[in-house]
Design a protein around this motif. Sequence first.
Motif, PDB file in Angstrom:
ATOM      1  N   ARG A  87       0.717  -1.246  -0.113  1.00  0.00           N
ATOM      2  CA  ARG A  87       0.035  -0.078  -0.067  1.00  0.00           C
ATOM      3  C   ARG A  87       0.819   1.306   0.176  1.00  0.00           C
ATOM      4  O   ARG A  87       0.445   2.487  -0.622  1.00  0.00           O
ATOM      5  CB  ARG A  87      -0.932  -0.053   1.295  1.00  0.00           C
ATOM      6  N   LYS A  90       1.978   1.374  -3.893  1.00  0.00           N
ATOM      7  CA  LYS A  90       0.945   1.453  -4.966  1.00  0.00           C
ATOM      8  C   LYS A  90       1.456   0.889  -6.262  1.00  0.00           C
ATOM      9  O   LYS A  90       1.446   1.453  -7.295  1.00  0.00           O
ATOM     10  CB  LYS A  90       0.504   2.683  -5.097  1.00  0.00           C
ATOM     11  N   LEU A 113      -5.144  -5.559  -2.205  1.00  0.00           N
ATOM     12  CA  LEU A 113      -5.131  -4.318  -2.770  1.00  0.00           C
ATOM     13  C   LEU A 113      -6.406  -3.619  -3.222  1.00  0.00           C
ATOM     14  O   LEU A 113      -6.725  -2.592  -3.341  1.00  0.00           O
ATOM     15  CB  LEU A 113      -3.969  -3.978  -3.701  1.00  0.00           C
TER      16      LEU A 113
END
Length: 390
Positions: A87, A90, A113
């Motif tokens: 996270r 990304k 995700l």
Amino acid sequence: MDNKIITLRSIHLLLAGFNAIDRIGPEAKTLAASHALIVTDKGVVASGIAAKIQGLLETEGLDVDVFDGVASDPDIACAEAALVAARGVKPDLIVGIGGGSSMDVAAIIAVMLTNPGAIRDYFGIGLVKNPGVPVILVPTTAGTGAEVTPNAILTDPAEKLKKAIVSPYILPHAAIIDPMLTVSMPATVTSSSGIDALTHAIESFTSNNATVLTDLYAQEGIRLIGRSLRTAVACGTNLEARYDMSIGSLYAGISLANAGVTAVHALAYPLGGQFNVAHGIANGLLLPYVMAFNAVGNIPKFAQIAALMGENLTGLTALEQARQAARAVKALYRDLAIPQSLADLKIPREAIPGMARAAVNVTRLMANNPRAMTVADVEKIYEKAFSTEL
């Protein structure tokens, strides 16, 4: 005649063979990926394999981050740490490199995700609702088959059990099986991962859910592993043996993904969850004992296993041939550089009743077993596994 409907669940792309890893960069570009996260362990990083793959991706213009905190037989906390890292950067591509542990964690964080909630919310079958970030899985062992299976396993320390997220979305976009990546595996890893792959092939071959199609993969997996595992352990640079093991493990994984496994895995889960026994070792140690019990449940198939393992079956009755299969596997196991009994693993005998109850409750796997098992049956199998003899 087999009246089952033949099904085959598979991944989008499979690349297998020597130097297949060289295709990872172009394949990442077909996904329009720009930022990859490699998920792996410190051993793979130390071997230089992670850096090689990172370089191949960067050559194609991708930015690459690396998470190398995957532990052997990872627990929920390990996967959560990987998810935090993901996270933070990304990525639009996850690349799992290593054994089953790294590949399972990679698959889990990819779906997390794009799905809400916590990892533990998805233990079970069919609970993942959204496709994950694209994943490419690269095994460095010839073992787990995780690169082609819709199951990802984590240990739940609170319940001392291994739990699975089972979903088609766990399957990667692509798997790259390159035998050259397995050459640096030490003998102990080659042994434990190889016997794990053999377990997958034998269990899926004898599963109640097996079909004529899964049988093709399982039989060839048994033959390849049976003829080459000893050589791969004794001489890790033998490329023919490494090829056989990589392809045999792949075939076993495809069969497992579609036919499922049976009581060996159910009995192995408490060993991993309660005593931190590595998954491959737990499976391999229990395999011949469960086979000896199961042989009467499908005599023709167990006789086929003995033949595929290279046993001389001349003059034996069908039942004797079937029982020879367990002996063949036990003889192979004795030649491997791994613990030979539950006593070697320091498992306390007083743990047997609790482990047996836990194993029987893994109904998802017990339903596949070719012979019904009671708690008493499982206790007897565990007891026999304290010996080195069948």
